[in-house]
Design an enzyme around this catalytic site. Structure first.
Site: not given
Ligand code: ADQ
Length: 490
Positions: A188, A394
């Protein structure tokens, strides 16, 4: 149904007694945290399903017949024996299987290694690493514990889907226990540039852990590129044209699966009367609204975003008293010292900007250091003139996609960092370099002055992208790849 404790795995509940037939393909989801929170309610412990993030993303896959989620439920240490048994019964009913971890294990495995070392490495923050790193043995032991619990529940034909950087060793540990299992691993967070990743002495051991999987998923091509560069340097192997590699006599698929949100559900909830009424209330003071919604994490770019807002007020004084920044920051990882220092840094910046610019009738930065309920989050998304998503790095960033999904009114402008995975898809956002404070201030000005036609065009394109690539597509895309992975072996 009987709940019983297995020797050696103190909180493991057997779910075999009501399981479906052997032939059915069940999905075992494995993540560090279970998608539940245990809290005391009217003197009794109560397990509640969490909302948002992975919990929402995998809800439908988890609730398929036979679906099971394996992970840590949070500490149950303070509960009495009876309350603990009660919680385990509730968890069983929710089709989750807890892995119990001691306080010491959480401190070393989770706070120190996962959040104190792997998180900064994956977000290009070598400066946030402790000077001396110890605790990999505990990381391994905890991953072994997860492997034991998965193996206890595994039945032939099951699919196992492991999530994220806390469990990078788990695929290989599972492969040892269940050689024939179909194992997927999804990262992730970004897989960092090898120049950064290779500062870890355990780099090879971590990658070997991931290579126990049949399918390894990344959000973007760039992160997969970093991973294949690491493979080349560590093992001299190259990715083939069909995006697989050969390792240890097996094939491993390296796929790109950008995670997303439940766009239709968000759009529906954001259009409910409760939300649209509160938007009118928020708007009533006629000021324009810039919005930031983040976990309070140094990767999310809050300080430079604040400095850019300060620049906007300095370079474009016409915005003073006409615009405000609402920054909601949900407390995060307070056990890690880098996060405590970071919190003080943000507090000081907010104080400085408000001290400099506030008037008796206007405060430029409204800073809320807490999580907000879903309805308030949606109201804020729907009210914002400009959404600021400016992380320094991110994996994806779901806030950007939630904002877009909520804007069925086709209004609002998204300012998005080029270093968020989401920037690879959300091409109609105003894309910024989060290190360029002056550039971000100009982007804010541009977004605030953008004409309605341009705003609508961009938002329609963003919405088409997010609804065509929603979380269901992410989930089914990964699972299809995992089911198909067997076909390639041999
Ligand atoms: P996170 O770093 O947690 O996830 P993100 O993808 O932005 O980041 O998800 C945050 C979630 O928390 C969103 O659903 C948001 O609505 C919610 N949230 C944030 N601040 C909140 C607040 N103040 N109040 C209430 N809710 C709040 C990691 C990776 C990301 C990746 C996801 C999923 O770091 O890059 O997108 O996993 O893979």
């Amino acid at each position: 149904m009987t709940v019983h404790f297995r020797p050696g795995h103190s909180d493991t509940v057997s779910l075999t007694d009501e399981a479906p037939s052997r032939e059915r393909e069940r999905l075992l989801i494995v993540s560090n945290r279970l998608p539940v929170t245990v809290a005391m309610k009217d003197g009794a412990p109560s397990a509640q399903r969490s909302v948002g993030g992975l919990a929402t993303a995998l809800r439908s896959a988890h609730t398929e017949p036979g679906g099971l989620w394996i992970g840590w439920p949070g500490s149950l240490d303070s509960l009495t024996e009876r309350d603990r048994a009660d919680v385990l019964r509730q968890l069983h009913a929710m089709r989750v299987a807890p892995v119990s971890l001691s306080r010491k294990e959480i401190k070393v495995f989770y706070d120190h290694i996962a959040n104190g070392v792997l998180w900064p490495i994956c977000h290009d923050r070598l400066d946030s690493l402790p000077l001396r790193i110890t605790g990999w043995d505990v990381y391994e032991r905890v991953n072994e514990r997860f492997a034991d619990v998965v193996a206890d529940h595994y039945r032939p034909g099951d699919l196992v889907w492991v999530h994220d950087y806390q469990l990078m060793r788990l695929p290989a540990l599972l492969r040892k226990r269940i050689p024939e299992a179909r194992i997927g691993f999804f990262m992730h967070v970004p897989f960092p540039n090898p120049e950064i990743f290779f500062t870890l002495p355990v780099r090879k051991w971590l990658v070997e852990g991931m290579l126990g999987a049949d399918v390894i998923g990344f959000h973007t091509r760039r992160f997969r590129g970093h991973f294949t560069a690491a493979l080349r340097r560590l093992f001299g192997i190259e990715m083939e044209a069909d995006a697989t590699i050969r390792h240890d006599g097996r094939r491993v698929d390296l796929g790109i699966f950008p995670i997303s949100v439940d766009a239709a559900d968000i759009a529906r909830r954001a259009s409910e009367r409760e939300i649209t009424n509160s938007v009118l209330d928020f708007r009533s003071n006629a000021q324009r609204l810039l919005l930031g919604i983040d976990r309070l994490d140094y990767s999310k770019g809050i300080p430079r975003r604040m400095l850019a807002f300060e620049r906007l007020l300095t370079d474009h004084p016409e915005w003073r008293e006409r615009v405000r920044l609402v920054q909601v920051a949900v407390p995060s990882r307070g056990n890690v010292s880098a996060y405590r220092r970071f919190r003080r840094e943000v507090d000081a910046l907010v104080g400085r900007i408000n001290g400099q610019f506030a008037t008796p009738t206007w405060v430029p930065v409204h800073y809320m250091y807490r999580g907000v309920p879903q309805t308030q989050l949606l109201s804020l998304y729907r009210t914002a003139d400009v959404m600021l998503v400016t992380p320094m790095r991110d994996g994806m960033n779901l806030v950007a996609k939630e904002f877009v999904a909520s804007r069925s009114d086709e209004e609002g402008v998204l300012i998005l960092s080029e270093l968020a995975g989401a920037a690879d898809e959300l091409l109609d956002a105003v894309i910024v370099n989060p290190y360029d404070v002056d550039g971000m201030a100009e982007a804010m000005h541009l977004a605030l002055t953008m004409d309605a036609g341009e705003r609508g065009r961009r938002m329609r394109a963003l919405r088409a992208q997010v609804s065509a690539n929603d979380v269901h597509r992410w989930c089914s895309g990964f699972l299809e790849a995992l089911k198909g992975s067997r076909a390639k072996i041999g």
